[in-house]
Write an enzyme that holds these catalytic residues in place. Structure first.
Site, PDB file in Angstrom:
ATOM      1  N   HIS A 184      12.289   9.619   5.539  1.00  0.00           N
ATOM      2  CA  HIS A 184      11.314  10.577   6.062  1.00  0.00           C
ATOM      3  C   HIS A 184      11.387  11.888   5.286  1.00  0.00           C
ATOM      4  CE1 HIS A 184      10.263   8.964  10.326  1.00  0.00           C
ATOM      5  NE2 HIS A 184       9.378   8.619   9.428  1.00  0.00           N
ATOM      6  N   GLU A 416       3.926  -7.654  -0.596  1.00  0.00           N
ATOM      7  CA  GLU A 416       5.086  -6.926  -0.083  1.00  0.00           C
ATOM      8  C   GLU A 416       6.306  -7.824   0.088  1.00  0.00           C
ATOM      9  OE1 GLU A 416       3.524  -3.881   3.094  1.00  0.00           O
ATOM     10  OE2 GLU A 416       2.271  -5.684   3.133  1.00  0.00           O
ATOM     11  N   ASP A 440       8.219  -2.118   0.953  1.00  0.00           N
ATOM     12  CA  ASP A 440       8.609  -3.375   1.582  1.00  0.00           C
ATOM     13  C   ASP A 440       9.034  -4.413   0.554  1.00  0.00           C
ATOM     14  OD1 ASP A 440       8.627  -3.278   4.418  1.00  0.00           O
ATOM     15  OD2 ASP A 440       6.466  -3.088   4.440  1.00  0.00           O
ATOM     16  N   CYS A 487       0.560   0.831  -4.235  1.00  0.00           N
ATOM     17  CA  CYS A 487       0.322   1.828  -3.180  1.00  0.00           C
ATOM     18  C   CYS A 487       1.608   2.227  -2.459  1.00  0.00           C
ATOM     19  CB  CYS A 487      -0.704   1.323  -2.172  1.00  0.00           C
ATOM     20  SG  CYS A 487      -0.188  -0.131  -1.244  1.00  0.00           S
TER      21      CYS A 487
END
Length: 556
Positions: A184, A416, A440, A487
């Protein structure tokens, strides 16, 4: 002079005196309460309510990804299960402070054991508990220091509530001893263009007031720098600021090869800033914001309004929308909230949507209607829609067929998991495009939960195993004439962006604030250079060596 190494976020460089994050509040005593049960219960309710509203207000001020995180924290603070746990301890005659401390700790341990998205939420519980306890004690919650002058903030890690509202006039740079490139702290630092080096274990020894240079481009913190080094760092910072103010151009390599640079967005409200920063469209629009804060699925009309707002902001440009990526790791009462032992490997993404197909059909309906409406008004975007967590060729065929039945002209998949990367040549026979989610893909390739701090060191998209899988997808796309985008957070790493293009990526999507650095770095290399740099990284045995090899190849 000494150097401390971590993972740099972006290309920035900054210098200044260290200010350390305050230590957490000491644990409360478990001595019996001298208040009545009613008094303690009232105290808890008031403190929890105040903290929840404060988190929501911070989120509203911050906007973007920070708002999503902080609103989730506010919901967590008022979770009925936690309230029940706290009440049980109050009924035993405990103080409000100890009841909150012990209940949150118990809840945190339970969620940590679950891993995945819930494991990540558990990491935020400590911050919420500290804020509630501080409110009960009538003291300020531990947070960002204010030494009265600009400073380099050093912390074990930052709570989202602190990162979201950092005063960028005072915080020159950020150093954390924990966390990785997808934590984060890293994501929010990138979003706010904060010079940051995360996971720098050696920073534990930095002293208050000590002058350091934080070089995100190399992932190095220099302690006790010389006057010459300080001047050099200042000149680099000035040159970067000058480059950032230069006219914005489309993404391209030095030889003119086009590499469209797109934005990752989680809400239509971010479109204006993305366009201002030079986004040539949207490479990942996360639709979860419509679902995660609701007890029931949004209506087709509610979804259509948001999608129209997004599409209208990018007339004539590509906008890639990901259908709902949720499931057991992001439990939704109307989708799937059943407990799973290992939610990261459970019913999530396209699997969860197939199990509740009406939600997928409604989302495709809303997207098709929004596309038609914006085109009718003369300002439509080029809508592409993709499915998350596709693992098989059969899932690809299922989604693409269904999407086209609803009028979606361009339907693709996210790559992913290793299976879809290894079968990319077959997946792309059905899908119009592939978009690689590097966060991922790294997690599943290295069997390391990307939200679990104990294995954060494995969560590095520079690992040659991950790069090989990306090369497989790039080669399949080139062979079949299908676009392959990136992405995940990897696209925001300027040097890694060059490597990704060398591996066959045709577009790159990232947080809008990363666009300038990536654009500038791409312009320094030709396609031949990118392929050579990529080969150097592929020849390495581990992530750190791959990064170093790419850096050396890039300077040749």
């Amino acid at each position: 002079m000494a150097e401390l190494r971590g993972v740099g976020i972006g290309l920035g460089v900054a210098q200044g005196p260290v200010a350390r994050m305050a230590e957490p509040l000491p644990a409360p005593s478990d001595a019996p309460s001298e208040r009545t049960l009613e008094e303690e219960t009232t105290r808890v309710r008031e403190a929890v309510g105040v903290v929840a509203r404060e988190l929501e207000q911070r989120g509203a001020l911050a906007g973007g990804a920070a708002q999503d995180v902080l609103e989730a924290q506010a919901m967590m603070a008022e979770d009925p299960s936690l309230e029940t746990e706290i009440d049980a301890r109050l009924a035993q005659g405990r103080t409000a402070e100890w009841a909150v401390y012990d209940a949150f700790a118990s809840f945190r341990d339970t969620l940590t054991a679950m891993g995945g998205y819930l494991g990540e939420r558990a990491a935020d519980l400590d911050d919420v508990a500290q804020r509630v306890i501080a409110r009960l004690r009538g003291v300020p919650a531990p947070g960002v220091p204010d030494p009265g002058h600009p400073f380099v903030l050093v912390a074990k890690d930052l709570a989202p509530a602190d990162t979201a509202l950092l005063d960028l006039d005072k915080v020159l740079a950020l150093i954390t001893t924990e966390g990785g490139p997808t934590s984060h702290t890293a994501i929010l630092a990138r979003e706010k263009s904060i010079v940051a080096v995360v996971g720098a274990v050696g920073a534990k020894g930095l002293l208050e007031g000590q002058t350091v240079i934080v070089d995100a481009a190399s992932g190095v913190v220099t302690t006790e720098p010389t006057a010459e080094e300080l001047d050099r760092a200042q000149n680099r910072a000035a040159a970067r600021a000058s480059a950032a103010s230069a006219p914005i151009t489309d993404g391209a390599l030095a030889d003119g090869t086009k590499v469209p640079l797109l934005a990752n967005l989680g809400n239509p409200d971010g479109a204006v800033d993305a366009v201002a920063l030079g986004a040539e469209g949207v490479g990942l629009f996360r639709t979860e914001f419509l679902f995660l804060s609701s007890s029931q699925a949004p209506t087709i009309e509610q979804q259509r309004v948001s999608y129209e707002k997004l599409l209208a902001a990018f007339p004539g440009q590509k906008v890639v929308v990901r259908v709902l990526d949720a499931g057991a790791d992001k439990p939704l009462p109307f989708l799937n909230d059943a407990h799973e032992e290992n939610p990261a490997l459970g019913l999530r993404g396209i699997r969860a949507l197939r199990a509740s197909e009406d939600i997928l059909r409604e989302q495709l309906t809303a997207l098709a209607e929004a596309d038609a409406a914006t085109r009718a008004n003369g300002g439509g975007a080029d809508l592409w829609v993709m499915a998350p967590m596709v693992a098989t060729v059969e899932e690809t065929e299922y989604f693409v067929t269904l999407a086209r039945d609803y009028g979606v002209k361009t339907a693709g998949v996210m790559v992913e998991v290793p299976s879809s990367a290894l079968l990319a040549d077959r997946v792309l026979k059905y899908a119009d495009f592939a978009s690689i989610g590097t966060n991922d893909l790294t997690q599943y390739t290295l069997a390391a939960d990307r939200l679990l701090g104990s294995v954060a060191s494995f969560q590095d998209p520079w690992h040659p195993a991950v790069l090989r899988l990306i090369r497989e997808v790039g080669a399949a796309g080139q062979s079949l004439g299908k676009p392959v985008g990136i992405c995940g957070e990897a696209a925001a790493d300027p040097l890694l962006a060059v490597v990704l293009v060398g591996l066959g990526a045709t577009t790159l999507s990232m947080a809008p604030t990363a666009l300038a650095d990536v654009r500038a770095t791409l312009l320094q290399h030709s396609l031949e250079d990118a392929r050579r740099i990529a080969e150097a990284a592929l020849a390495a045995d581990d992530a750190a060596t791959a990064r170093t090899a790419a850096q050396e190849a890039a300077t040749r």
